[in-house]
Scaffold this motif. Structure first.
Motif, PDB file in Angstrom:
ATOM      1  N   LYS A  94       0.829  -1.209   0.000  1.00  0.00           N
ATOM      2  CA  LYS A  94       0.000   0.000   0.000  1.00  0.00           C
ATOM      3  C   LYS A  94       0.861   1.254   0.000  1.00  0.00           C
ATOM      4  CE  LYS A  94      -4.051  -2.107   2.008  1.00  0.00           C
ATOM      5  NZ  LYS A  94      -5.147  -1.997   2.946  1.00  0.00           N
ATOM      6  N   LEU A 105      -1.219   2.585   5.012  1.00  0.00           N
ATOM      7  CA  LEU A 105      -2.559   2.079   5.344  1.00  0.00           C
ATOM      8  C   LEU A 105      -3.613   2.887   4.617  1.00  0.00           C
ATOM      9  CD1 LEU A 105      -2.126   2.018   9.231  1.00  0.00           C
ATOM     10  CD2 LEU A 105      -2.249  -0.028   7.809  1.00  0.00           C
ATOM     11  N   ASP A 106      -4.807   2.315   4.566  1.00  0.00           N
ATOM     12  CA  ASP A 106      -5.975   3.078   4.131  1.00  0.00           C
ATOM     13  C   ASP A 106      -6.749   3.492   5.383  1.00  0.00           C
ATOM     14  OD1 ASP A 106      -5.400   2.630   1.467  1.00  0.00           O
ATOM     15  OD2 ASP A 106      -6.535   0.754   1.412  1.00  0.00           O
ATOM     16  N   ASP A 132      -8.697   0.720   6.802  1.00  0.00           N
ATOM     17  CA  ASP A 132      -7.948  -0.223   7.655  1.00  0.00           C
ATOM     18  C   ASP A 132      -8.005   0.238   9.106  1.00  0.00           C
ATOM     19  OD1 ASP A 132      -7.128  -1.802   5.497  1.00  0.00           O
ATOM     20  OD2 ASP A 132      -5.358  -0.548   5.134  1.00  0.00           O
ATOM     21  N   HIS A 136     -11.508  -0.227  10.496  1.00  0.00           N
ATOM     22  CA  HIS A 136     -11.759  -1.654  10.790  1.00  0.00           C
ATOM     23  C   HIS A 136     -11.081  -2.062  12.101  1.00  0.00           C
ATOM     24  CE1 HIS A 136     -12.311  -5.978  10.108  1.00  0.00           C
ATOM     25  NE2 HIS A 136     -11.062  -6.100  10.533  1.00  0.00           N
ATOM     26  N   VAL A 178      -3.728  -5.733  11.048  1.00  0.00           N
ATOM     27  CA  VAL A 178      -3.183  -4.813  10.038  1.00  0.00           C
ATOM     28  C   VAL A 178      -2.627  -3.552  10.695  1.00  0.00           C
ATOM     29  CG1 VAL A 178      -3.742  -3.410   7.995  1.00  0.00           C
ATOM     30  CG2 VAL A 178      -4.742  -5.693   8.265  1.00  0.00           C
TER      31      VAL A 178
END
Length: 416
Positions: free
Chosen positions: A43, A79-80, A83, A86, A95
């Motif tokens: 990512k 990261l997004d 993520d 979550h 993650v």
């Protein structure tokens, strides 16, 4: 083919391979073990996922230092935002690890900053030439959109740190408890003290009928190494160690010989402990546990039904367990403190000037020095005894060999 390759180098048919057959094999377990692992999607930094405004002018609402700190954090996170969401909503650190969550929590938008950001967004709505937020501001705003971000992350971080703190304190108290019990109850410790008393009384009185003390102050123990024999080759300590090993330790000179005192490193560790430090730690943990309980209640009260679980279930289970563990540890600390004070009375140790009660350092520093000195001599004497045993075994073997090699000629049948 979803399995990892094995790089066979093909060879022409030869005798061995003509005789080898591939058996029927159940490949189910094999596939599970040796299948190719999915390559994780690499990512881009989180800062690259936030759209940069095409306008030359952007709205910078944070001060330079704060903006730079948030910018560095964004660049370091591959990261997004989904993520992070979550991880926070599902208490899943696969993650997003605890270290990252800690950094996000420490850098979250403060209420004053959030007010400015929201005010700017509101005032810019439907304005054509409005300045877009700079990246750090966008990031903080997106983070604030995660439901109850601050409260949830506080609870998750506390759960992690609570386990580590409890484990550390429990380990220390267990070491302290073990050392206290050995010094109070171990037969070997009493045997060694008895030898010190016996030889000390004999030296002081000249014989067994005079100068008999019933006991001695522990501060004499580290000084035994300074009492030398007439030729200066031995000390009173080395003599006592040798006497103990040769008269009371059946395994002397063997690997099974057990050191009769608490280990020096354990004694050093407990000599550095303070009961008031333990009390402070437990008070802090109880205070943080109350704060976590309050945050959990707050989340459960205001959270949307869709985001309530698994947070509610997992946190309520943790809080009940944490409360129980803390009560158990507080009781264990209290009983260990009581045992320690009994031990100080057992050895007639008095508090130093300025101490309300005897500290672990006052009692155990003496034992640490004595145990260290004793262990040095114990190792040397064990080696000496081992050499003696090997030498005796060699001599016994030599004599047995000589005996079998010595033969007597048989008499003649006539007796002549």
């Amino acid at each position: 083919n979803c399995l990892r390759p094995v790089f066979f180098r093909d060879v022409p048919s030869s005798l061995v391979w003509e005789t080898v057959e591939e058996p029927d094999v159940d490949f189910d377990e094999f596939v599970a073990l040796f299948s190719k692992t999915a390559v994780k999607e690499k990512k881009q930094p989180l800062s690259d996922t936030i759209t940069k405004s095409k306008a030359k002018q952007v709205a910078k609402l944070l001060n330079n230092k704060r903006s730079q700190a948030v910018g560095i954090l964004m660049s370091s996170l591959h990261l997004d935002m989904k993520d992070i969401q979550h991880a926070v909503l599902n208490l899943d650190n696969n993650v997003v690890d605890m270290e990252t969550l800690q950094a996000l929590y420490e850098n979250r938008a403060q209420q004053e900053e959030l007010d400015k950001i929201e005010k700017h967004i509101k005032s810019s709505k439907d304005k054509q030439n409005a300045k877009h937020l700079d990246k750090p501001e966008q990031f903080l705003y997106q983070l604030s959109l995660i439901p109850e971000f601050s409260s949830r992350v506080f609870c998750i971080l506390f759960q992690s740190s609570f386990s580590e703190c409890m484990s550390s304190i429990t380990k220390k108290i267990n070491t302290l408890l073990r050392v206290c019990k050995v010094l109070q109850d171990n037969a070997s410790v009493k045997k060694i003290l008895g030898l010190v008393l016996a030889f000390g009384n004999f030296m002081n009185g000249g014989n067994r009928t005079r100068g008999q003390a019933d006991g001695f102050s522990l501060d004499i123990l580290p000084k035994l190494k300074d009492v030398k024999s007439n030729d200066g080759a031995k000390s009173l300590l080395s003599y006592i160690v040798a006497y103990y090993l040769r008269h009371f330790d059946e395994d002397a000179g063997k690997e099974t010989s057990v050191f009769p005192l608490p280990e020096p490193h354990d004694l050093f560790q407990v000599s550095q402990m303070k009961f008031e430090d333990f009390q402070k730690e437990l008070i802090r943990l109880r205070k943080d546990l109350r704060a976590c309980t309050s945050e959990v209640e707050k989340v459960c009260k205001v959270s949307d039904e869709n985001y309530l679980q698994p947070f509610k279930e997992k946190m309520e289970e943790f809080l009940a367990q944490a409360k129980s563990e803390l009560e158990t540890l507080e009781a264990q600390l209290s009983s260990t403190h009581k045992l320690f004070l009994e031990l100080t009375m057992f050895f007639s140790v008095k508090p130093k000037a300025g101490e309300k009660e005897v500290s672990p350092n006052t009692l155990f520093s003496v034992w640490h020095e004595f145990s260290s000195d004793f262990k040095d001599q114990w190792k040397k004497e064990n080696k000496t005894i081992l050499k003696e045993r090997l030498k005796a075994a060699e001599e016994s073997f030599r004599q047995a060999k000589e005996k079998t090699s010595y033969s007597v000629k048989p008499k003649h049948a006539s007796g002549i």
